[in-house]
Write an enzyme that holds these catalytic residues in place. Structure first.
Site, PDB file in Angstrom:
ATOM      1  N   ARG A  59       1.084  55.419  -2.095  1.00 45.41           N
ATOM      2  CA  ARG A  59       1.596  56.358  -3.107  1.00 45.41           C
ATOM      3  C   ARG A  59       2.416  57.474  -2.461  1.00 45.41           C
ATOM      4  NH1 ARG A  59      -1.151  60.657  -6.756  1.00 45.41           N
ATOM      5  NH2 ARG A  59       0.157  60.600  -8.639  1.00 45.41           N
ATOM      6  N   HIS A  71       6.185  58.468  -3.627  1.00 45.05           N
ATOM      7  CA  HIS A  71       6.577  59.824  -4.044  1.00 45.05           C
ATOM      8  C   HIS A  71       7.559  60.463  -3.063  1.00 45.05           C
ATOM      9  CE1 HIS A  71       3.213  60.800  -7.199  1.00 45.05           C
ATOM     10  NE2 HIS A  71       3.695  59.587  -7.332  1.00 45.05           N
ATOM     11  N   VAL A  88      12.252  61.142  -4.205  1.00 41.54           N
ATOM     12  CA  VAL A  88      12.761  62.522  -4.160  1.00 41.54           C
ATOM     13  C   VAL A  88      13.568  62.716  -2.870  1.00 41.54           C
ATOM     14  CG1 VAL A  88      12.125  64.962  -4.243  1.00 41.54           C
ATOM     15  CG2 VAL A  88      10.695  63.261  -5.410  1.00 41.54           C
ATOM     16  N   ASP A 112      12.628  60.382   3.189  1.00 45.81           N
ATOM     17  CA  ASP A 112      12.951  61.297   4.292  1.00 45.81           C
ATOM     18  C   ASP A 112      11.762  62.155   4.703  1.00 45.81           C
ATOM     19  OD1 ASP A 112      12.678  62.921   2.100  1.00 45.81           O
ATOM     20  OD2 ASP A 112      14.399  64.198   2.577  1.00 45.81           O
ATOM     21  N   SER A 169      10.194  64.218   3.072  1.00 50.98           N
ATOM     22  CA  SER A 169      10.223  65.577   2.496  1.00 50.98           C
ATOM     23  C   SER A 169       8.888  65.935   1.855  1.00 50.98           C
ATOM     24  CB  SER A 169      11.359  65.708   1.476  1.00 50.98           C
ATOM     25  OG  SER A 169      11.270  64.703   0.483  1.00 50.98           O
ATOM     26  N   ASN A 197       2.229  65.893  -7.788  1.00 50.68           N
ATOM     27  CA  ASN A 197       1.518  65.791  -6.505  1.00 50.68           C
ATOM     28  C   ASN A 197       0.327  66.731  -6.371  1.00 50.68           C
ATOM     29  OD1 ASN A 197       3.367  63.865  -5.603  1.00 50.68           O
ATOM     30  ND2 ASN A 197       4.748  65.432  -4.758  1.00 50.68           N
ATOM     31  N   HIS A 253      -0.929  49.561  -8.689  1.00 48.88           N
ATOM     32  CA  HIS A 253      -2.121  50.071  -9.383  1.00 48.88           C
ATOM     33  C   HIS A 253      -3.231  49.022  -9.414  1.00 48.88           C
ATOM     34  CE1 HIS A 253       0.276  53.459 -11.669  1.00 48.88           C
ATOM     35  NE2 HIS A 253       0.168  53.674 -10.372  1.00 48.88           N
ATOM     36  N   ASP A 289      -7.913  49.564 -11.092  1.00 49.06           N
ATOM     37  CA  ASP A 289      -8.212  48.160 -11.385  1.00 49.06           C
ATOM     38  C   ASP A 289      -9.732  48.002 -11.430  1.00 49.06           C
ATOM     39  OD1 ASP A 289      -8.778  45.483 -11.386  1.00 49.06           O
ATOM     40  OD2 ASP A 289      -7.588  44.986  -9.607  1.00 49.06           O
ATOM     41  N   THR A 313     -11.347  44.575  -9.366  1.00 46.07           N
ATOM     42  CA  THR A 313     -11.426  44.529  -7.888  1.00 46.07           C
ATOM     43  C   THR A 313     -10.799  45.817  -7.353  1.00 46.07           C
ATOM     44  OG1 THR A 313      -9.365  43.258  -7.911  1.00 46.07           O
ATOM     45  CG2 THR A 313     -11.394  41.989  -7.609  1.00 46.07           C
ATOM     46  N   ASP A 333      -4.466  42.459  -5.233  1.00 44.31           N
ATOM     47  CA  ASP A 333      -4.309  41.133  -5.836  1.00 44.31           C
ATOM     48  C   ASP A 333      -3.489  41.284  -7.112  1.00 44.31           C
ATOM     49  OD1 ASP A 333      -6.049  42.331  -7.654  1.00 44.31           O
ATOM     50  OD2 ASP A 333      -7.828  41.346  -6.820  1.00 44.31           O
TER      51      ASP A 333
HETATM   52  C1  HEM Z   1       5.598  53.259 -12.961  1.00 44.98           C
HETATM   53  C2  HEM Z   1       5.370  54.550 -12.938  1.00 44.98           C
HETATM   54  C3  HEM Z   1       4.148  55.149 -12.334  1.00 44.98           C
HETATM   55  C4  HEM Z   1       3.372  56.103 -12.893  1.00 44.98           C
HETATM   56  C5  HEM Z   1       3.578  56.774 -14.235  1.00 44.98           C
HETATM   57  C6  HEM Z   1       2.280  56.359 -11.978  1.00 44.98           C
HETATM   58  C7  HEM Z   1       1.289  57.297 -12.193  1.00 44.98           C
HETATM   59  C8  HEM Z   1       0.157  57.419 -11.420  1.00 44.98           C
HETATM   60  C9  HEM Z   1      -0.931  58.319 -11.698  1.00 44.98           C
HETATM   61  C10 HEM Z   1      -0.986  59.305 -12.860  1.00 44.98           C
HETATM   62  C11 HEM Z   1      -1.879  58.122 -10.754  1.00 44.98           C
HETATM   63  C12 HEM Z   1      -3.223  58.827 -10.638  1.00 44.98           C
HETATM   64  C13 HEM Z   1      -3.075  60.126  -9.853  1.00 44.98           C
HETATM   65  C14 HEM Z   1      -4.338  60.955  -9.880  1.00 44.98           C
HETATM   66  O1  HEM Z   1      -5.276  60.621 -10.597  1.00 44.98           O
HETATM   67  O2  HEM Z   1      -4.372  61.979  -9.176  1.00 44.98           O
HETATM   68  C15 HEM Z   1      -1.392  57.104  -9.867  1.00 44.98           C
HETATM   69  C16 HEM Z   1      -2.069  56.622  -8.787  1.00 44.98           C
HETATM   70  C17 HEM Z   1      -1.569  55.686  -7.916  1.00 44.98           C
HETATM   71  N1  HEM Z   1      -0.281  55.179  -7.922  1.00 44.98           N
HETATM   72 FE1  HEM Z   1       1.029  55.318  -9.432  1.00 44.98          FE
HETATM   73  N2  HEM Z   1       2.424  55.564 -10.885  1.00 44.98           N
HETATM   74  C18 HEM Z   1       3.551  54.815 -11.044  1.00 44.98           C
HETATM   75  C19 HEM Z   1       4.080  53.931 -10.136  1.00 44.98           C
HETATM   76  C20 HEM Z   1       3.541  53.677  -8.891  1.00 44.98           C
HETATM   77  C21 HEM Z   1       4.209  52.977  -7.826  1.00 44.98           C
HETATM   78  C22 HEM Z   1       5.648  52.461  -7.889  1.00 44.98           C
HETATM   79  C23 HEM Z   1       3.331  52.914  -6.782  1.00 44.98           C
HETATM   80  C24 HEM Z   1       3.508  52.319  -5.419  1.00 44.98           C
HETATM   81  C25 HEM Z   1       4.367  51.374  -5.112  1.00 44.98           C
HETATM   82  C26 HEM Z   1       2.116  53.564  -7.212  1.00 44.98           C
HETATM   83  C27 HEM Z   1       0.962  53.649  -6.478  1.00 44.98           C
HETATM   84  C28 HEM Z   1      -0.178  54.321  -6.880  1.00 44.98           C
HETATM   85  C29 HEM Z   1      -1.447  54.199  -6.201  1.00 44.98           C
HETATM   86  C30 HEM Z   1      -1.770  53.272  -5.059  1.00 44.98           C
HETATM   87  C31 HEM Z   1      -2.323  55.089  -6.839  1.00 44.98           C
HETATM   88  C32 HEM Z   1      -3.765  55.429  -6.446  1.00 44.98           C
HETATM   89  C33 HEM Z   1      -3.707  56.532  -5.407  1.00 44.98           C
HETATM   90  C34 HEM Z   1      -5.043  57.011  -4.864  1.00 44.98           C
HETATM   91  O3  HEM Z   1      -6.091  56.448  -5.190  1.00 44.98           O
HETATM   92  O4  HEM Z   1      -5.011  58.001  -4.113  1.00 44.98           O
HETATM   93  N3  HEM Z   1       2.298  54.043  -8.472  1.00 44.98           N
HETATM   94  N4  HEM Z   1      -0.138  56.704 -10.297  1.00 44.98           N
END
Ligand code: HEM
Ligand SMILES: *[C@@H]1O[C@H](CO)[C@@H](O)[C@H](O)[C@H]1NC(C)=O
Ligand SMILES: *[C@@H]1O[C@H](CO)[C@@H](O)[C@H](O)[C@H]1NC(C)=O
Ligand SMILES: *[C@@H]1O[C@H](CO)[C@@H](O)[C@H](O)[C@H]1NC(C)=O
Ligand SMILES: *[C@@H]1O[C@H](CO)[C@@H](O)[C@H](O)[C@H]1NC(C)=O
Ligand SMILES: *[C@@H]1O[C@H](CO)[C@@H](O)[C@H](O)[C@H]1NC(C)=O
Ligand SMILES: *[C@@H]1O[C@H](CO)[C@@H](O)[C@H](O)[C@H]1NC(C)=O
Ligand SMILES: *[C@@H]1O[C@H](CO)[C@@H](O)[C@H](O)[C@H]1NC(C)=O
Ligand SMILES: *[C@@H]1O[C@H](CO)[C@@H](O)[C@H](O)[C@H]1NC(C)=O
Ligand SMILES: *[C@@H]1O[C@H](CO)[C@@H](O)[C@H](O)[C@H]1NC(C)=O
Ligand SMILES: *[C@@H]1O[C@H](CO)[C@@H](O)[C@H](O)[C@H]1NC(C)=O
Length: 328
Positions: free
Chosen positions: A60, A64, A68, A72, A74, A93, A192, A244, A247, A252
């Site tokens: 993540r 992020h 932006v 880089d 940032s 963030n 996710h 998820d 799992t 997966d």
């Molecule tokens: C499509 C639009 C997306 C939205 C609206 C979104 C939004 C979010 C939100 C709200 C969370 C939870 C943050 C929290 O509870 O503090 C999250 C977690 C996460 N996102 Fe996304 N996300 C998106 C796309 C992506 C992409 C493109 C990736 C990576 C390629 C990604 C990877 C992750 C991962 C792995 C987590 C869990 C992080 C952790 O457990 O620390 N997300 N996302």
């Protein structure tokens, strides 16, 4: 005639002298830090021993970062000195993004092995790949050669990173703004499949959705009951839930099979499958039915995301400390 031949020779010699200038490649550190990939992977593996969530947090960070000002690093800059508004403190963030300590550990170990060579932006790209492959997902050759930026862009982070409360059209346009298409968006959302989300990012779906007095109709009623228990009304919005539920720490294609049974956690997740007539529906079906197709596309889409406006050549710098611009 002769002079145009000489001009052509000079022109092509220059191309040979400066191959793929401005482009990333997989062998960028093969002479200067040949072990970079295994150093990063070992550090991620070590961190996973005490924190099963850290891989998700690291990928993540790369996402992020790249959305932006390009990839880089940032996002890693602390507020202070010339950095008056850090990305860490941007809305998507703050109190949410994590993994900075592991990035610092990786950087220290790379400074010991190959001082001043590997950028923080490349560390994020490598750590993302290690995190996915160590969780059972695909491996890919990470393209390298990014350099680190000298500025942060908090306003950009506020406006360019997708929010879980947005429409599918709005999320799609944020991906398209960085040259990622609908297939990239669906595949990358498959990240996710691991990690956690706080109640505050989906609780609007649980009790009074959009002023209807009822939950979101696209949320599975069995799953709804579990989520209502974990995220009661007026409860603590920072309580964590698995993105998820089937799992939690494995990479997966269950994220996509979950969408078929209305078990997407974020509203934006479920939109990919439950928006009637959307071109995302058939892509979700493909990935739900064929994990290989998902893994192949995910690897390609990660490379696409990692290619967002990198600094190369003499642009930016190689930071010594990922948290600070050199000399500050
Ligand atoms: C499509 C639009 C997306 C939205 C609206 C979104 C939004 C979010 C939100 C709200 C969370 C939870 C943050 C929290 O509870 O503090 C999250 C977690 C996460 N996102 Fe996304 N996300 C998106 C796309 C992506 C992409 C493109 C990736 C990576 C390629 C990604 C990877 C992750 C991962 C792995 C987590 C869990 C992080 C952790 O457990 O620390 N997300 N996302
Ligand atoms: C990788 O990129 C660097 C910098 O642009 C360049 O010096 C190097 O020759 C490239 N390697 C390959 C195999 O293209
Ligand atoms: C690279 O790492 C491997 C295992 O981590 C180690 O066995 C090897 O000695 C290292 N090579 C160099 C050149 O540092
Ligand atoms: C970014 O959003 C946060 C939280 O909404 C806000 O406090 C901050 O002022 C915003 N920063 C910029 C530069 O717009
Ligand atoms: C989509 O973006 C437009 C323009 O920025 C904004 O006015 C609208 O509120 C957004 N819709 C959603 C659901 O986020
Ligand atoms: C929310 O309600 C508004 C007004 O009733 C409606 O226009 C909109 O489509 C609804 N949004 C969703 C996601 O159901
Ligand atoms: C909510 O939980 C977080 C940690 O999970 C804690 O730091 C915070 O104090 C809690 N807030 C309330 C209002 O209980
Ligand atoms: C809800 O989830 C259960 C299993 O978790 C599944 O059997 C059921 O078919 C799902 N309901 C819908 C409407 O998809
Ligand atoms: C989408 O189609 C399904 C079945 O065809 C219907 O039940 C549902 O209400 C529709 N959803 C929206 C948001 O129009
Ligand atoms: C699954 O996807 C892979 C990669 O696209 C493809 O080669 C394979 O034929 C697909 N399998 C099935 C059963 O469709
Ligand atoms: C901070 O900004 C000033 C003014 O733009 C500049 O002269 C100085 O070099 C910057 N410091 C660092 C460490 O980048």
């Amino acid at each position: 005639m002769l002079s145009s031949t000489i001009q052509a020779i000079i022109f092509f010699s220059l191309i040979l002298l400066y191959p793929s200038n401005g482009q990333l490649n997989a062998t960028f550190y093969s002479n200067t830090c040949p072990n970079v990939s295994s150093i990063v992977k070992n550090a991620v593996q070590q961190a996973l021993q005490s924190d099963s969530r850290i891989g998700a947090s690291l990928i993540r960070l790369h996402f992020h970062d790249c959305f932006v000002n390009g990839c880089d690093a940032s996002i890693l800059l602390d507020q202070g000195g010339n950095i008056t508004q850090s990305e860490k403190n941007a809305a998507p963030n703050f109190n949410s993004i994590r993994g900075f300590g592991v990035v610092d550990t990786i950087k220290s170990s790379l400074e010991s092995s190959c001082s001043g060579v590997v950028s923080c932006a490349d560390i994020l790209a490598l750590a993302a790949e290690s995190s996915v492959s160590l969780a059972g997902g695909p491996s890919w050759n990470v393209l390298l050669g990014r350099r680190d930026g000298l500025t942060a862009n908090q306003g950009g982070a506020n406006s360019s990173i997708p929010s879980p409360f947005e429409s599918l059209a709005n999320v799609t346009s944020k991906f398209s703004a960085v040259n990622l298409d609908t297939t990239d968006m669906v595949a990358l959302s498959g990240a996710h499949t691991f990690g956690r989300a706080q109640c505050q990012f989906f609780s609007q779906r649980l009790f009074n959705f959009n002023g209807t007095g009822n939950p979101d109709p696209t949320l599975n009623t069995t799953y709804l009951a579990t989520l209502q228990q974990n995220c009661p009304q007026n409860g603590n919005g920072s309580t964590l839930n698995n993105l998820d539920p089937s799992t939690q720490d494995t990479f997966d294609n269950n994220y996509f099979t979950n969408l078929l049974t209305k078990m997407g956690l974020l509203q934006t997740d479920q939109h990919l499958f439950s928006t009637n007539g959307s071109s995302t529906v058939s892509i979700v079906n493909t990935f739900a039915n064929n994990q290989t197709a998902f893994f192949n596309q995910f690897a390609q889409s990660m490379i696409n995301m990692g290619n967002i406006s990198p600094l190369t050549g003499t642009q930016g710098e190689i930071r010594i400390d990922c948290k600070k611009v050199n000399g500050s």
